[in-house]
Write an enzyme that holds these catalytic residues in place. Structure first.
Site, mmCIF file in Angstrom:
data_model
loop_
_atom_site.group_PDB
_atom_site.id
_atom_site.type_symbol
_atom_site.label_atom_id
_atom_site.label_comp_id
_atom_site.label_asym_id
_atom_site.label_seq_id
_atom_site.Cartn_x
_atom_site.Cartn_y
_atom_site.Cartn_z
ATOM 1 N N GLU A 10 15.059 4.168 0.125
ATOM 2 C CA GLU A 10 13.782 4.894 0.113
ATOM 3 C C GLU A 10 13.517 5.498 1.478
ATOM 4 O O GLU A 10 13.060 6.621 1.596
ATOM 5 C CB GLU A 10 12.644 3.941 -0.281
ATOM 6 C CG GLU A 10 11.321 4.641 -0.597
ATOM 7 C CD GLU A 10 10.392 4.835 0.600
ATOM 8 O OE1 GLU A 10 9.368 5.512 0.453
ATOM 9 O OE2 GLU A 10 10.687 4.328 1.719
ATOM 10 N N GLU A 11 13.810 4.733 2.515
ATOM 11 C CA GLU A 11 13.441 5.134 3.877
ATOM 12 C C GLU A 11 14.234 6.338 4.387
ATOM 13 O O GLU A 11 13.888 6.915 5.395
ATOM 14 C CB GLU A 11 13.630 3.951 4.849
ATOM 15 C CG GLU A 11 12.726 2.748 4.569
ATOM 16 C CD GLU A 11 11.247 3.010 4.877
ATOM 17 O OE1 GLU A 11 10.914 4.132 5.294
ATOM 18 O OE2 GLU A 11 10.445 2.091 4.683
ATOM 19 N N ASP A 65 3.983 0.378 -2.787
ATOM 20 C CA ASP A 65 4.470 0.556 -1.414
ATOM 21 C C ASP A 65 3.302 0.357 -0.458
ATOM 22 O O ASP A 65 2.154 0.301 -0.885
ATOM 23 C CB ASP A 65 5.068 1.963 -1.255
ATOM 24 C CG ASP A 65 6.136 2.030 -0.168
ATOM 25 O OD1 ASP A 65 6.139 1.170 0.731
ATOM 26 O OD2 ASP A 65 6.961 2.952 -0.221
ATOM 27 N N ASP A 108 6.747 -3.287 5.043
ATOM 28 C CA ASP A 108 7.185 -2.066 4.356
ATOM 29 C C ASP A 108 8.643 -2.249 3.943
ATOM 30 O O ASP A 108 9.522 -2.108 4.763
ATOM 31 C CB ASP A 108 7.016 -0.880 5.312
ATOM 32 C CG ASP A 108 7.523 0.422 4.731
ATOM 33 O OD1 ASP A 108 7.853 0.462 3.542
ATOM 34 O OD2 ASP A 108 7.601 1.409 5.501
ATOM 35 N N HIS A 111 10.626 -0.536 -2.986
ATOM 36 C CA HIS A 111 11.939 -0.374 -2.347
ATOM 37 C C HIS A 111 12.349 -1.604 -1.548
ATOM 38 O O HIS A 111 11.538 -2.236 -0.875
ATOM 39 C CB HIS A 111 12.028 0.912 -1.523
ATOM 40 C CG HIS A 111 11.158 0.989 -0.308
ATOM 41 N ND1 HIS A 111 11.581 0.543 0.922
ATOM 42 C CD2 HIS A 111 9.924 1.489 -0.113
ATOM 43 C CE1 HIS A 111 10.627 0.775 1.816
ATOM 44 N NE2 HIS A 111 9.608 1.335 1.218
#
Lengths: 340, 333
Positions: free
Chosen positions: B196-197, B219, B166, B65
């Site tokens: 994604e988050e 990830d 991340d 992501h």
């Protein structure tokens, strides 16, 4: 303000019981649309301007027919009714409120159950509330419960129940009367208040290029101790969502709406980011994804029997959407680029 | 790849506004894939067709992501201070003392109402952003503007420090994998996902659109190797982690076995990961359409979702080796 809006506000329909609202919209829209269908979950889908040309932009507008309310769990022998909420109800506002129950519209009033009255808790949870019907018969588990409330004028404002989202239904109905170059699909969705359920399946079936959810949204514009954000304010125009708990709006659509509003001198406001959710939450995730945004009419005391809204905001929401549909919203989106 | 990680960590890209990071990554993909496109939600998709034909060849989606956590302005007060809401799983305890950057270059510092000696836990209601303005009119940000956490990229030996490892380190691993993958029987769908988050949203629609036969997410994962950490076997420097389970997904045993067998066959150190919080894009694709066998290659990372995340470069290299070797061979029948 308007007969259709009044009818829609008075109509009773919590999630799963949208039939009365759907019938009103069907009748109101039949003369103006080319196709009118009801899908398997109960969404009313109306179409206009589809020439079948796939180069044409397909725009889906969604407004939900359901309102917050309750459901009968059990009719007690003593004439009281145990119930639960269907959608988000604030237990602080419930005791003393008048309601209507079931298809027969049996009247009742919400009260604290006797055992809860002694509990000492200042706010009784819904599980400690009952409805007193005076012993009316014919109430069955599963019957819907709606607030009882008059539709009327409060000064320059309108007061009524279920403006969330009958005002969106009204705005959508008005927009369907117009003519646009794009293919317009109006979806009056079911079961929004319990998890955006109708909109997801509708978007899957409709396969729109872009979508706009039309909503009634929280206005908390009364003075506060701190200079912090109101969610929206009455009379400041329709609100445009950038981000809420259910979705990030497509930034291109946000830009189209704000630029259209500015170009036509239509007041508008951003809804305070981060709060609430709309049908966009499920629409934007349908199939390969749908760029989407929510436009809403601010309502004070939303999810209560007495929501207040400003008719000017309703008019401006229609004006903004109508201008946008005749303009860039009706045309294919350009690729998104960074503004740097 | 080290320079690539640093470059990607320097690019603005909160969930919902991935344009800049997408442009940078698409520049990196030039020449590495046969086809490239951006889908309707903003996912960047690179397609690399199989170089050898084989019955063991599959359509394999690799997802990393692009988005990062951040904050969004909800209100600018008369003095020019901003109230905000969070984008993704921002840790309230990490806010005071950290800095954010807006897309237009404006900086933000967090302040909290009341005495600096107060021992209250920071809450979103008490916190505000100082964006260097003296009034609302003076503020160079407005409602709806977003900012990301930034601290300078740091290196101590092979330990990397950044605010958004991340998942920029995962993006770098995916790009590096494409660089090193010389031949493969598989159709590789390299997807750099959005949002994604905030609930694996980009992967949800990309998974539907691409109909892969296998999904591998790349990830970061948490570790259990610091004082009083939640017990967890994963540690920095012990290799890439092969996911067994997280909050939303149980890895398909065959996908996991394929990765483990590859690691063993090529003597690549690895660790098995059971993550008790969080999930990845693979979870969304796993339940797309009729279902997709799913796995995840994780890069261990300490202090995930804080503005100072720490990972070990060797684990990222190990993840690349694992992916390149797995994708060079056939998927087990």
């Amino acid at each position: 303000m308007n007969e259709l809006l009044e009818k829609l506000s008075r109509a009773r329909g919590v999630a799963g019981h949208e039939g009365e609202v759907r019938a009103i919209l069907r009748e109101a829209l039949a003369p103006y649309v080319e196709a009118l269908t009801v899908d398997s979950i109960g969404n009313l889908i109306v179409r206009k301007g589809g020439s079948g040309d796939r180069g044409q932009q397909r725009v889906m507008l969604a407004a939900h027919m359901d309102e917050v309310g309750g459901m009968v769990m059990r009719a007690n022998a003593d004439g009281t009714v145990k119930f639960r909420s269907v959608g988000g109800l604030d237990p602080r506002i419930l005791p003393g409120k008048r309601v209507r129950i079931g298809a027969q519209s049996v009247p009742g009033v919400i009260m604290r159950a006797p055992h809860a009255a002694r509990s000492g808790k200042r706010v009784a949870p819904i599980s400690d509330l009952l409805i007193d019907t005076g012993g009316a018969g014919g109430i069955l588990p599963g019957d819907m419960i709606t607030f009882e409330s008059e539709y009327e004028e409060y000064g320059r404002l309108l007061k009524g129940k279920a403006f969330d989202d009958r005002v969106g239904c009204y705005v959508l109905a008005e927009l369907m009367k117009g003519d646009y170059e794009c293919e317009l699909v109006g979806v009056f969705t079911v079961q929004e208040e319990i998890g955006l359920r109708g909109a997801g399946v509708a978007a899957y079936a409709v396969e729109p290029d872009v979508a706009v959810a039309l909503e009634g949204t929280v206005a908390d514009d009364l003075p506060k101790q701190h200079d912090v954000s109101p969610t929206t304010g009455l009379g400041k125009g329709p609100s445009i969502s950038v981000m809420d708990r259910s979705a990030h709006a497509d930034r291109r659509l946000v830009r189209i709406l704000t630029e259209t509003a500015t170009a036509h001198d239509i007041p508008w406001q951003f809804k305070q980011p981060g709060v609430g959710g709309t049908d966009v939450g499920t629409i934007h995730l349908a199939r390969e994804g749908v760029p989407a945004v929510a436009v809403a009419v601010p309502c004070r005391y939303i999810h209560t029997p007495a929501a207040l809204m400003d008719p000017a905001d309703v008019k401006n929401a229609i004006e903004l959407m109508s201008r946008a549909l005749s303009g860039p919203l009706g045309r294919p989106l350009e690729a998104e680029r960074s503004e740097a | 790849m080290r320079a690539l990680i640093e470059e990607l960590c320097g690019v603005f890209g909160p969930s919902g506004q991935e344009e800049r990071i997408r442009e940078v990554i698409s520049g990196q993909l030039d020449g590495l894939v046969d086809e490239m496109r951006t889908d309707r939600l903003g996912n960047l998709i690179g397609v690399k067709r199989p170089t050898v034909s084989s019955e063991g060849g599959k359509r394999i989606m690799l997802a990393a992501h692009m988005d990062e956590i951040g904050v969004m302005v909800t209100h600018v007060d008369a003095q020019g201070f901003c109230r905000f809401t969070t984008i993704g799983g921002v840790l309230m305890n990490s806010l005071i003392g950290s800095r954010v950057h807006f897309a237009n270059g404006v900086e933000g510092a967090f302040g909290m109402e009341g005495s600096p000696l107060a021992r209250e836990r920071p809450t979103p209601q008490k916190l505000f952003l100082d964006v260097g303005a003296d009034s609302k009119e003076d503020a160079q940000v407005q409602v709806g503007d977003t900012a990301v956490f930034r601290s300078s990229f740091g290196e101590v030996g092979d330990r990397l420090f950044a605010a958004n490892l991340d998942d920029r380190i995962g993006c770098a691993v995916l790009i590096q994998t494409l660089r090193e993958l010389e031949s493969s029987p598989h159709e590789i769908l390299a997807v750099f996902t959005v949002q994604e988050e905030v609930g694996v949203r980009g992967a949800t629609t990309a998974g539907y659109g691409l109909e892969p036969e296998i999904i591998l997410a790349i990830d970061v994962t948490a570790t259990g190797d610091f004082p009083q950490a939640t017990p967890m076997e994963v540690a920095l420097g012990k290799g890439a982690a092969i996911k067994v389970m997280d909050r939303r997904m149980i890895a398909h045993p065959k996908v996991r076995g394929w990765l483990e067998d590859t690691a063993q066959a090529f003597d690549i150190p690895y660790q098995l990961e059971v993550l008790e919080f969080g999930s990845t894009d693979a979870a969304a694709v796993q339940v797309s359409r009729a279902g997709v066998p799913a796995g995840t290659v994780s890069i261990p990372c300490r202090y995930v979702h804080s503005p100072s995340q720490v990972a070990d470069y060797n684990d990222a290299l190990g993840a690349v080796r694992l992916l390149v070797n797995a994708l060079s061979g056939e998927y087990p029948s």
